[in-house]
Scaffold this motif. Structure first.
Motif, mmCIF file in Angstrom:
data_model
loop_
_atom_site.group_PDB
_atom_site.id
_atom_site.type_symbol
_atom_site.label_atom_id
_atom_site.label_comp_id
_atom_site.label_asym_id
_atom_site.label_seq_id
_atom_site.Cartn_x
_atom_site.Cartn_y
_atom_site.Cartn_z
ATOM 1 N N LEU A 1 16.428 -51.078 24.396
ATOM 2 C CA LEU A 1 15.239 -51.244 25.232
ATOM 3 C C LEU A 1 14.144 -50.243 24.895
ATOM 4 O O LEU A 1 13.005 -50.396 25.330
ATOM 5 N N GLU A 2 14.461 -49.205 24.136
ATOM 6 C CA GLU A 2 13.441 -48.261 23.701
ATOM 7 C C GLU A 2 12.627 -48.812 22.537
ATOM 8 O O GLU A 2 11.589 -48.259 22.192
ATOM 9 N N LEU A 3 13.116 -49.900 21.954
ATOM 10 C CA LEU A 3 12.442 -50.479 20.798
ATOM 11 C C LEU A 3 11.706 -51.766 21.137
ATOM 12 O O LEU A 3 10.698 -52.093 20.521
ATOM 13 N N GLU A 4 12.221 -52.501 22.119
ATOM 14 C CA GLU A 4 11.617 -53.792 22.442
ATOM 15 C C GLU A 4 11.963 -54.156 23.879
ATOM 16 O O GLU A 4 13.127 -54.073 24.285
ATOM 17 N N LEU A 5 10.938 -54.551 24.650
ATOM 18 C CA LEU A 5 11.157 -54.915 26.040
ATOM 19 C C LEU A 5 11.455 -56.399 26.183
ATOM 20 O O LEU A 5 10.838 -57.226 25.510
ATOM 21 N N PRO A 6 12.375 -56.774 27.086
ATOM 22 C CA PRO A 6 12.599 -58.195 27.368
ATOM 23 C C PRO A 6 11.556 -58.724 28.348
ATOM 24 O O PRO A 6 10.860 -57.944 29.017
ATOM 25 N N ASP A 7 11.443 -60.010 28.422
ATOM 26 C CA ASP A 7 10.523 -60.646 29.354
ATOM 27 C C ASP A 7 11.237 -60.800 30.695
ATOM 28 O O ASP A 7 11.994 -61.746 30.913
ATOM 29 N N ASP B 1 3.734 -55.597 33.561
ATOM 30 C CA ASP B 1 4.118 -57.005 33.550
ATOM 31 C C ASP B 1 4.691 -57.329 32.173
ATOM 32 O O ASP B 1 3.954 -57.526 31.208
ATOM 33 N N THR B 2 6.019 -57.353 32.094
ATOM 34 C CA THR B 2 6.658 -57.629 30.801
ATOM 35 C C THR B 2 6.534 -59.095 30.414
ATOM 36 O O THR B 2 6.929 -59.476 29.305
ATOM 37 N N HIS B 3 6.026 -59.930 31.321
ATOM 38 C CA HIS B 3 5.790 -61.335 30.952
ATOM 39 C C HIS B 3 4.591 -61.457 30.019
ATOM 40 O O HIS B 3 4.435 -62.475 29.337
ATOM 41 N N ASP B 4 3.777 -60.404 29.956
ATOM 42 C CA ASP B 4 2.594 -60.389 29.092
ATOM 43 C C ASP B 4 3.050 -60.161 27.642
ATOM 44 O O ASP B 4 3.483 -59.062 27.270
ATOM 45 N N ALA B 5 2.932 -61.187 26.820
ATOM 46 C CA ALA B 5 3.387 -61.096 25.432
ATOM 47 C C ALA B 5 2.607 -60.035 24.660
ATOM 48 O O ALA B 5 3.163 -59.352 23.787
ATOM 49 N N GLY B 6 1.323 -59.894 24.964
ATOM 50 C CA GLY B 6 0.514 -58.888 24.277
ATOM 51 C C GLY B 6 1.003 -57.481 24.576
ATOM 52 O O GLY B 6 1.058 -56.623 23.683
ATOM 53 N N PHE B 7 1.372 -57.235 25.829
ATOM 54 C CA PHE B 7 1.903 -55.923 26.191
ATOM 55 C C PHE B 7 3.209 -55.640 25.444
ATOM 56 O O PHE B 7 3.421 -54.536 24.941
ATOM 57 N N THR C 1 19.723 -54.713 18.732
ATOM 58 C CA THR C 1 19.766 -56.065 19.285
ATOM 59 C C THR C 1 18.775 -56.178 20.429
ATOM 60 O O THR C 1 18.551 -55.233 21.181
ATOM 61 N N GLN C 2 18.192 -57.354 20.575
ATOM 62 C CA GLN C 2 17.210 -57.553 21.641
ATOM 63 C C GLN C 2 17.933 -57.640 22.969
ATOM 64 O O GLN C 2 18.941 -58.330 23.100
ATOM 65 N N ALA C 3 17.463 -56.913 23.967
ATOM 66 C CA ALA C 3 18.103 -56.921 25.284
ATOM 67 C C ALA C 3 17.929 -58.267 25.961
ATOM 68 O O ALA C 3 16.882 -58.889 25.886
ATOM 69 N N ALA C 4 18.986 -58.728 26.628
ATOM 70 C CA ALA C 4 18.920 -59.991 27.352
ATOM 71 C C ALA C 4 18.142 -59.815 28.649
ATOM 72 O O ALA C 4 18.137 -58.725 29.230
ATOM 73 N N ALA C 5 17.511 -60.865 29.106
ATOM 74 C CA ALA C 5 16.760 -60.791 30.353
ATOM 75 C C ALA C 5 17.698 -60.555 31.522
ATOM 76 O O ALA C 5 18.797 -61.089 31.568
#
Length: 348
Positions: A245-251, A269-275, A343-347
């Motif tokens: 999670l320090e590398l990539e945030l989940p939506d 707002d992690t739903h913001d793809a730009g953020f 690995t990408q964190a699951a929502a």
């Protein structure tokens, strides 16, 4: 204004402090001996000779130079006297000490419950300490950043090297979380200053040792130079702790992030793809700068991720040491044993 590395921002829900129960250190060490060390014994047949190199080389003999001898071992005084090239023959001193320089600052508490970076640190130190001490080596430790988040950043304790199981238990007990939970609004104590830990190591370690610097390297600038100085005098392994999670945030929509070092909170707002893209880019830039700094310092690097299997991580470390020992007589770029792609964190 310089932005802070995204890795210092952590969801407030992940900061947890488990109670230290009587005998918890002994139970943890027994569990690790059963689940981890026994597996390593089966895989490596107990051969841990490459964990550490000796404190130095003892001169045992002189003999005539032979083809393929290392020219750096030629004794020029004897060669001039006898008019025949002679080389020194050495034996390596295998008895030495290992030191753990441990960063216990607030950001180490980040990660899934039971698998936070601090849990990974504790398991790694406990297993490696036990492996080394049961083969007659001594381990010592310098602890930093865990005594009081409100106090000025300073080294908490220095544990002189010992070789007993009781000493390992004492070290593990020091690494377990405090009995008294710290309220979230009081956990901010300012940025970690990792250079203080490294400078204490430089002042404390007199004889050449194997040194494990265990940290997430989320720190104020200035740690690179003392790490390089430490690597010039000792055999240094930088053990870097990280969480995906320090590398990539989940939506996961709206979430409150709290800076573990300063206590500052921010709702995003992690739903913001730009953020999420900007966060990932800042994290990637920090990763590149960190790897470059570790490479310049000349230390071997082992990455431990919170979703790692400890046995697999230690096997990578053994392989790193074997490669280093095989090639230590030749100039080379410092080796690294990566934890692999995060690995990408699951929502949630």
């Amino acid at each position: 204004m310089t932005s802070k590395p995204p890795a210092t921002s952590v969801p407030s829900a992940t900061v947890h402090t488990l109670p230290t129960l009587p005998g918890q250190a002994d139970r943890l060490l027994r569990e690790l001996e059963w689940k981890v060390i026994r597996r390593l014994d089966g895989l490596l047949q107990g051969d841990y000779r490459t964990l550490m190199r000796g404190t130095g080389l003892d001169l045992t003999d002189l003999r005539e130079y032979q083809p393929h001898d290392d020219v750096r071992h030629i004794d020029w005084n004897v060669t001039a006297r006898l008019n025949t090239p002679h080389v020194r023959v050495f034996t390596e001193d295998r008895e030495m000490s290992a030191w753990f320089l441990l960063d216990l600052s607030p950001s180490i508490s980040f990660g899934p419950t039971g698998h936070a970076k601090r849990d990974i640190l504790t398991g790694f130190v406990a297993v490696l300490s036990r492996l080394l001490t049961r083969h007659g080596n001594r381990v010592g430790a310098v602890l930093y950043g865990g005594a009081s988040p409100q106090a000025a950043r300073a080294v908490d304790a220095v544990l002189p090297p010992r070789s007993s199981r009781a000493h390992v238990l004492h070290l593990v007990h020091k690494l377990l979380p405090s009995k008294t939970p710290v309220p979230l609004h009081k956990t901010g104590g300012g940025a970690t200053e990792l250079h203080r830990l490294l400078q204490t190591g430089l002042a404390t370690l007199k004889r050449r040792s194997t040194v494990f610097v265990v940290s997430d390297f989320i720190s104020a600038p200035g740690w690179e130079k003392p790490l390089a100085q430490l690597a010039q005098r000792h055999d240094v392994v930088a053990v870097r702790l990280l969480d995906p999670l320090e590398l990539e945030l989940p939506d996961v929509g709206l979430v409150t992030l709290r800076d573990a070092e300063s206590g500052e909170q921010l709702q995003v707002d992690t739903h913001d793809a730009g953020f999420r893209r900007r966060f990932a880019q800042l994290a990637a830039d920090r990763e590149a700068a960190l790897r470059e700094g570790l490479t310049r310092a000349g230390a071997d690097t082992l990455e431990l991720c919170t979703d790692d299997d400890l046995v697999d991580a230690l096997l990578r470390f053994m392989d790193l040491r074997q490669r280093r020992v095989r090639a230590h007589s030749h100039p080379l770029v410092p080796a690294s044993a990566s934890a692999g792609p995060a690995t990408q964190a699951a929502a949630a």
